[in-house]
Design a protein around this motif. Structure first.
Motif, PDB file in Angstrom:
ATOM      1  N   ASP A  25       0.807  -1.219   0.000  1.00 19.25           N
ATOM      2  CA  ASP A  25       0.000   0.000   0.000  1.00 19.25           C
ATOM      3  C   ASP A  25       0.843   1.273   0.000  1.00 19.25           C
ATOM      4  N   ARG A  39      -3.183   4.417  -3.924  1.00 15.03           N
ATOM      5  CA  ARG A  39      -4.641   4.510  -3.723  1.00 15.03           C
ATOM      6  C   ARG A  39      -5.357   3.958  -4.945  1.00 15.03           C
ATOM      7  N   ASP A  40      -6.209   2.992  -4.732  1.00 16.56           N
ATOM      8  CA  ASP A  40      -6.955   2.338  -5.819  1.00 16.56           C
ATOM      9  C   ASP A  40      -6.020   1.869  -6.922  1.00 16.56           C
ATOM     10  N   GLY A  41      -4.841   1.371  -6.535  1.00 17.16           N
ATOM     11  CA  GLY A  41      -3.886   0.849  -7.495  1.00 17.16           C
ATOM     12  C   GLY A  41      -3.026   1.883  -8.187  1.00 17.16           C
TER      13      GLY A  41
END
Length: 57
Positions: A25, A39-41
């Motif tokens: 992350d 964030r969100d990949g």
């Protein structure tokens, strides 16, 4: 994130390599002692969004 993409990304502060943390992350810049969020990949390579390594754990 793909290893190929990570290999192409650099720290915006040091222009050094980044590594993926264990939880996948954050992208870590050891040279700058910063952790950039994912964030969100999508890696967020904005210095103001980064955490110092001691804050990222």
């Amino acid at each position: 994130m793909s290893p190929d993409l990570i290999a192409r990304l650099v720290c915006p502060v040091t222009r050094g390599r980044l590594r993926l943390n264990e939880n996948k992350d954050f992208l870590i810049s050891d040279a700058a002692s910063l952790a950039y969020p994912i964030r969100d990949g999508v890696p967020v390579l904005i210095v103001e969004e980064a955490r110092h390594l001691d804050e990222a754990s």
